[in-house]
Design an enzyme around this catalytic site. Structure first.
Site, PDB file in Angstrom:
ATOM      1  N   TYR A 158      -6.115   4.174   2.685  1.00 15.66           N
ATOM      2  CA  TYR A 158      -4.646   4.273   2.642  1.00 15.66           C
ATOM      3  C   TYR A 158      -4.190   5.513   3.411  1.00 15.66           C
ATOM      4  O   TYR A 158      -3.289   5.456   4.248  1.00 15.66           O
ATOM      5  CB  TYR A 158      -4.202   4.350   1.182  1.00 15.66           C
ATOM      6  CG  TYR A 158      -2.706   4.347   0.976  1.00 15.66           C
ATOM      7  CD1 TYR A 158      -1.996   3.153   0.896  1.00 15.66           C
ATOM      8  CD2 TYR A 158      -1.998   5.540   0.855  1.00 15.66           C
ATOM      9  CE1 TYR A 158      -0.633   3.151   0.697  1.00 15.66           C
ATOM     10  CE2 TYR A 158      -0.628   5.542   0.658  1.00 15.66           C
ATOM     11  CZ  TYR A 158       0.055   4.349   0.584  1.00 15.66           C
ATOM     12  OH  TYR A 158       1.414   4.348   0.399  1.00 15.66           O
TER      13      TYR A 158
HETATM   14  O1  NJP Z   1       4.241  -1.543  -2.980  1.00 17.91           O
HETATM   15  P1  NJP Z   1       4.089  -2.987  -3.622  1.00 17.91           P
HETATM   16  P2  NJP Z   1       5.461  -0.518  -2.898  1.00 17.91           P
HETATM   17  N1  NJP Z   1       1.580  -9.152   4.791  1.00 17.91           N
HETATM   18  O2  NJP Z   1       2.645  -3.204  -3.731  1.00 17.91           O
HETATM   19  C1  NJP Z   1       3.696  -6.763   0.821  1.00 17.91           C
HETATM   20  C2  NJP Z   1       4.804   2.790   0.641  1.00 17.91           C
HETATM   21  N2  NJP Z   1       4.751   3.882  -0.337  1.00 17.91           N
HETATM   22  O3  NJP Z   1       6.756  -1.207  -3.037  1.00 17.91           O
HETATM   23  O4  NJP Z   1       2.389 -10.066   0.528  1.00 17.91           O
HETATM   24  C3  NJP Z   1       2.848  -9.128   4.400  1.00 17.91           C
HETATM   25  O5  NJP Z   1       4.945  -3.135  -4.823  1.00 17.91           O
HETATM   26  C4  NJP Z   1       3.657  -7.248  -0.615  1.00 17.91           C
HETATM   27  O6  NJP Z   1       3.953  -8.626  -0.724  1.00 17.91           O
HETATM   28  P3  NJP Z   1       2.873  -9.822  -0.854  1.00 17.91           P
HETATM   29  C5  NJP Z   1       3.694   1.782   0.528  1.00 17.91           C
HETATM   30  O7  NJP Z   1       2.529   2.195   1.173  1.00 17.91           O
HETATM   31  C6  NJP Z   1       4.870   3.639  -1.655  1.00 17.91           C
HETATM   32  O8  NJP Z   1       5.138   0.625  -3.761  1.00 17.91           O
HETATM   33  O9  NJP Z   1       3.721 -10.925  -1.363  1.00 17.91           O
HETATM   34  N3  NJP Z   1       3.266  -8.425   3.330  1.00 17.91           N
HETATM   35  C7  NJP Z   1       4.799  -6.478  -1.223  1.00 17.91           C
HETATM   36  O10 NJP Z   1       6.015  -7.118  -0.981  1.00 17.91           O
HETATM   37  C8  NJP Z   1       4.328   0.594   1.230  1.00 17.91           C
HETATM   38  O11 NJP Z   1       4.218   0.730   2.627  1.00 17.91           O
HETATM   39  C9  NJP Z   1       4.881   4.710  -2.569  1.00 17.91           C
HETATM   40  O12 NJP Z   1       1.801  -9.353  -1.784  1.00 17.91           O
HETATM   41  C10 NJP Z   1       2.348  -7.756   2.637  1.00 17.91           C
HETATM   42  C11 NJP Z   1       4.753  -5.158  -0.472  1.00 17.91           C
HETATM   43  O13 NJP Z   1       4.012  -5.367   0.741  1.00 17.91           O
HETATM   44  C12 NJP Z   1       5.799   0.697   0.813  1.00 17.91           C
HETATM   45  O14 NJP Z   1       5.980   2.050   0.407  1.00 17.91           O
HETATM   46  C13 NJP Z   1       4.783   6.010  -2.095  1.00 17.91           C
HETATM   47  C14 NJP Z   1       0.996  -7.738   2.990  1.00 17.91           C
HETATM   48  C15 NJP Z   1       4.059  -4.074  -1.274  1.00 17.91           C
HETATM   49  O15 NJP Z   1       4.716  -3.924  -2.485  1.00 17.91           O
HETATM   50  C16 NJP Z   1       6.162  -0.240  -0.328  1.00 17.91           C
HETATM   51  O16 NJP Z   1       5.266   0.004  -1.404  1.00 17.91           O
HETATM   52  C17 NJP Z   1       4.669   6.234  -0.732  1.00 17.91           C
HETATM   53  C18 NJP Z   1       0.619  -8.485   4.115  1.00 17.91           C
HETATM   54  N4  NJP Z   1      -0.656  -8.556   4.531  1.00 17.91           N
HETATM   55  C19 NJP Z   1       4.663   5.150   0.148  1.00 17.91           C
HETATM   56  N5  NJP Z   1       0.320  -6.974   2.088  1.00 17.91           N
HETATM   57  C20 NJP Z   1       5.052   4.506  -4.030  1.00 17.91           C
HETATM   58  N6  NJP Z   1       5.218   3.270  -4.529  1.00 17.91           N
HETATM   59  O17 NJP Z   1       5.041   5.510  -4.763  1.00 17.91           O
HETATM   60  C21 NJP Z   1       1.223  -6.527   1.217  1.00 17.91           C
HETATM   61  O18 NJP Z   1       4.619   7.505  -0.290  1.00 17.91           O
HETATM   62  N7  NJP Z   1       2.450  -6.989   1.539  1.00 17.91           N
END
Ligand code: NJP
Length: 279
Positions: A158
């Protein structure tokens, strides 16, 4: 729906099926933006589209994997055909599944995190930039995270992917600038937010074993609401930070200071701030 400068502009939000991306989508829809929402989970995207439409918003679900080139190219095509030229790309999709010491994590899993986080951003940027350059308009926001400003023990895949995304962002911003393009690219962190990604620090076996130092932030009440990220995305989309393209923003640290930061653009540039550098 009240009129807003972003009304009728077109945005793509990746990773919109849950968490921060979902909140960003709802926020941008409330400003009247026309949205293409993507992630792999079609049901969740369709439910979000229904929710947005119920409030008179305009959104379209385009389920796909952001790390697959043909699918990303389809995303751009279908968005333009159905909603119009793309004004904003929010690269929020992300994955953190390889938790633990480098040598104990499954190598395929490790690379899959890097692939989704870095290749996803590379592919979406490469697919959207030519049309934005042609129209001489457009903004891209890439999500960084832990690993950008320092090490992130037990999260090496990550961390390296997010540091790489931050470098990619600065690189791309400079390439566009040197070619005289007004298209702007930014990197941002949403801050520490309670989502499925961070809840695994309390809930999964690997999370409990290796990421308790991050779960501690929940116990100390240090997590921030996802709305802070949505507000920062809105400010970037409005052009507030255009003079600072290529640089890194923080949804929680920068909250309430947008005007102050924008006014200090020259100072930030002179001091070389908000960039990934060796000290
Ligand atoms: O993550 P999560 P967050 N193709 O796991 C999608 C960054 N961040 O909201 O595909 C297309 O709830 C997945 O959807 P699905 C973090 O690195 C966070 O916390 O249906 N989509 C879901 O909608 C990220 O970049 C924190 O499983 C894909 C989404 O991505 C962003 O913020 C702190 C996929 C992930 O939702 C949102 O994170 C920080 C694919 N191959 C940075 N794989 C924090 N939460 O504290 C996954 O500094 N997704």
């Amino acid at each position: 729906m009240t009129h807003h400068p972003l009304t009728n502009q077109v945005a793509i939000v990746t990773g919109a099926s849950r968490g921060i991306g979902r909140t960003i989508a709802l926020h941008l829809a409330s400003k009247g933006m026309k949205l293409a929402l993507t992630a792999r989970t079609a049901d969740a995207l369709e439910a979000l589209v229904r929710e947005i439409k119920a409030k008179d918003g305009n959104a379209l679900a385009i389920p796909l994997d952001v790390s697959v080139k043909d699918e990303v190219e389809r995303l751009m095509r279908e968005t333009e055909e159905n909603l119009g030229p793309i004004d904003l790309l929010v690269n929020n999709a992300g994955l953190f599944s390889a938790i633990g010491p480098l040598w104990e994590t499954d190598p395929e899993n490790w690379w899959n995190d890097v692939t989704v986080n870095l290749r996803g951003v590379q592919l979406t940027c490469a697919a959207v930039v030519p049309a934005m350059m042609e129209r001489k308009a457009g903004r891209i926001i890439n999500f960084g995270g832990a690993g950008v400003t320092g090490p992130f023990p037990f999260g090496s895949a990550y961390a390296v992917s997010k540091a790489a995304v931050t470098r990619l962002t600065e690189n791309l911003a400079l390439e566009l600038e040197r070619l005289g393009s007004p298209v702007k690219v930014f990197a941002m962190s949403p801050g520490f937010v309670r989502t499925a990604m961070t809840e695994q620090f309390e809930q999964s076996e690997a999370g409990k074993k290796w990421m308790d130092y991050m779960a501690q932030r929940f116990r100390e009440g240090l997590d921030v609401p996802p709305e802070r990220a949505a507000e920062l995305v809105e400010a970037i989309a409005l052009g507030t930070f255009d003079a600072l393209a290529g640089r890194y923003f923080h949804a929680s640290g920068d909250a309430g200071k947008f005007e102050e930061i924008a006014a200090d653009a020259e100072g930030i540039e002179m001091r070389g701030e908000r960039l990934l550098r060796l000290t």
